[in-house]
Scaffold this motif. Structure first.
Motif, mmCIF file in Angstrom:
data_model
loop_
_atom_site.group_PDB
_atom_site.id
_atom_site.type_symbol
_atom_site.label_atom_id
_atom_site.label_comp_id
_atom_site.label_asym_id
_atom_site.label_seq_id
_atom_site.Cartn_x
_atom_site.Cartn_y
_atom_site.Cartn_z
ATOM 1 N N ALA A 102 0.827 -1.205 0.000
ATOM 2 C CA ALA A 102 0.000 0.000 0.000
ATOM 3 C C ALA A 102 0.862 1.257 0.000
ATOM 4 O O ALA A 102 0.576 2.220 -0.719
ATOM 5 N N LEU A 103 1.944 1.238 0.765
ATOM 6 C CA LEU A 103 2.839 2.395 0.834
ATOM 7 C C LEU A 103 3.532 2.620 -0.508
ATOM 8 O O LEU A 103 3.641 3.762 -0.978
ATOM 9 N N TYR A 104 3.985 1.546 -1.135
ATOM 10 C CA TYR A 104 4.660 1.644 -2.441
ATOM 11 C C TYR A 104 3.725 2.259 -3.480
ATOM 12 O O TYR A 104 4.097 3.188 -4.205
ATOM 13 N N LEU A 105 2.502 1.749 -3.561
ATOM 14 C CA LEU A 105 1.545 2.237 -4.555
ATOM 15 C C LEU A 105 1.127 3.676 -4.269
ATOM 16 O O LEU A 105 0.928 4.475 -5.190
ATOM 17 N N SER A 106 1.005 4.012 -2.974
ATOM 18 C CA SER A 106 0.643 5.380 -2.602
ATOM 19 C C SER A 106 1.728 6.367 -3.032
ATOM 20 O O SER A 106 1.429 7.450 -3.544
ATOM 21 N N LYS A 107 2.978 5.983 -2.847
ATOM 22 C CA LYS A 107 4.095 6.846 -3.244
ATOM 23 C C LYS A 107 4.181 6.987 -4.764
ATOM 24 O O LYS A 107 4.700 7.984 -5.263
ATOM 25 N N LYS A 108 3.665 5.985 -5.486
ATOM 26 C CA LYS A 108 3.651 6.057 -6.952
ATOM 27 C C LYS A 108 2.514 6.934 -7.487
ATOM 28 O O LYS A 108 2.400 7.143 -8.678
ATOM 29 N N GLY A 109 1.691 7.418 -6.564
ATOM 30 C CA GLY A 109 0.637 8.343 -6.978
ATOM 31 C C GLY A 109 -0.722 7.719 -7.206
ATOM 32 O O GLY A 109 -1.654 8.407 -7.651
ATOM 33 N N TYR A 110 -0.877 6.442 -6.917
ATOM 34 C CA TYR A 110 -2.173 5.790 -7.082
ATOM 35 C C TYR A 110 -3.088 6.120 -5.903
ATOM 36 O O TYR A 110 -2.626 6.358 -4.785
ATOM 37 N N LYS A 111 -4.390 6.109 -6.163
ATOM 38 C CA LYS A 111 -5.360 6.213 -5.074
ATOM 39 C C LYS A 111 -5.532 4.821 -4.491
ATOM 40 O O LYS A 111 -6.076 3.931 -5.138
ATOM 41 N N VAL A 112 -5.067 4.638 -3.275
ATOM 42 C CA VAL A 112 -5.119 3.337 -2.618
ATOM 43 C C VAL A 112 -6.241 3.348 -1.582
ATOM 44 O O VAL A 112 -6.351 4.275 -0.775
ATOM 45 N N CYS A 113 -7.090 2.324 -1.625
ATOM 46 C CA CYS A 113 -8.172 2.170 -0.654
ATOM 47 C C CYS A 113 -7.996 0.837 0.062
ATOM 48 O O CYS A 113 -7.741 -0.182 -0.578
#
Length: 316
Positions: free
Chosen positions: A50-61
């Protein structure tokens, strides 16, 4: 209608996250439409992804398992495996407007590790004391086992004391947090450990806009059971952070036992309505939590005349 375009499996490590990112970029054709990533939490094992994807700019839920389970049941799904779960979660993410996940800051994450370890040590001490009590009251006793158990209890107690000192030192290392903690500690019966647990479990209240959200997050929100002429029991949901509810038990008991006027008055008034002590103690816990939130957000010390506006919602 939601259509599954592609599926794939990824390893839960850094290399797997990079592969996942490449796969998402390859399959995300309509760049003008934002991509939503929906994850189901599995302990702490979802956090790095989740942290990796959030840093890549994705909206993570991140959707809780009990919420997704009810959604799956509403869809009529009977089988359960990784493929079925993934497809159901993708549909859920497409159909619903879910709240975006924000990672906890490192400071509060480190503090949460320590406060949860503190709870674990307390539970271990209780277990060993119960075992020792049972051993001493058995038909026969074993001096060697008794000696080892006593030593273990002493070691755990010393670790607990050292950990509490470390928690205080860690809080004091951040001047802003230290000042706010001192303000909150002006509430009689609320100690440093109580505050440490609450702020670490809520990321310093960063994701809460009002006390109603916090009350729900902690599981103190009221659940009614009423339909037509039937009126069931009104209770709190308990579908929230159990660490917060656990740590607020002693402060609530303390302020009532020592007759701290505003809290004791609220306790007596709610108790007079339903004669259930537990419900009145829960009302005190909820009030303390809301007070802590207000003092933290406003950066002020506790002033009874300003902050103790009695909330009778829990009394009803």
């Amino acid at each position: 209608k939601v259509t599954v375009k592609n599926t794939c499996k990824f390893i839960n490590n850094q290399k797997g996250f990079e592969t996942l990112h490449d796969w998402l970029e390859k399959n995300h054709k309509l760049k003008e439409i934002p991509l939503v990533i929906l994850l189901e939490p599995t302990g702490v094992y979802y956090e790095n992804c989740a942290l990796y994807l959030s840093k890549k700019g994705y909206k993570v839920c991140v959707v809780l398992a009990n919420k997704s389970k009810k959604y799956f049941q509403a869809m009529g799904l009977r089988s359960k495996n990784d493929k079925v779960d993934a497809q159901a979660l993708s549909r859920m993410g497409a159909e619903q407007c879910l709240e975006e996940w924000h990672p906890i800051t490192e400071f509060y994450y480190q503090l949460r590790i320590m406060t949860r370890h503190h709870q674990s040590l307390q539970e271990l001490i209780t277990i060993q004391k119960n075992q020792l009590h049972a051993h001493k009251n058995g038909m026969y006793q074993n001096k060697f086992v008794e000696k080892q158990t006593n030593k273990l209890i002493l070691d755990l107690t010393n670790q607990l004391a050292d950990l509490k000192k470390k928690i205080v030192e860690f809080i004091n290392s951040n001047p802003e947090v230290k000042a706010k903690v001192e303000n909150v500690a002006s509430i009689k019966g609320v100690g440093i450990l109580t505050i440490a647990v609450i702020i670490s479990e809520t990321n310093g209240f960063q994701n809460f806009n009002n006390s109603r959200q916090l009350v729900s997050y902690a599981g103190y929100d009221v659940v009614e059971n009423q339909s037509g002429s039937h009126t069931g029991q009104t209770r709190i949901s308990k579908k929230g952070n159990s660490h917060i509810r656990r740590i607020l038990f002693m402060p609530a008991l303390t302020v009532v036992t020592h007759n701290v006027a505003p809290f004791k008055n609220l306790f007596d008034r709610t108790y007079a309505k339903h004669f259930i002590k537990f419900k009145s103690y829960v009302a005190i816990q909820r009030k303390i939590l809301v007070l802590i939130f207000s003092l933290w957000k406003n950066g002020e010390k506790y002033d009874e005349s300003k902050y103790f506006v009695e909330d009778l919602a829990m009394a009803s």
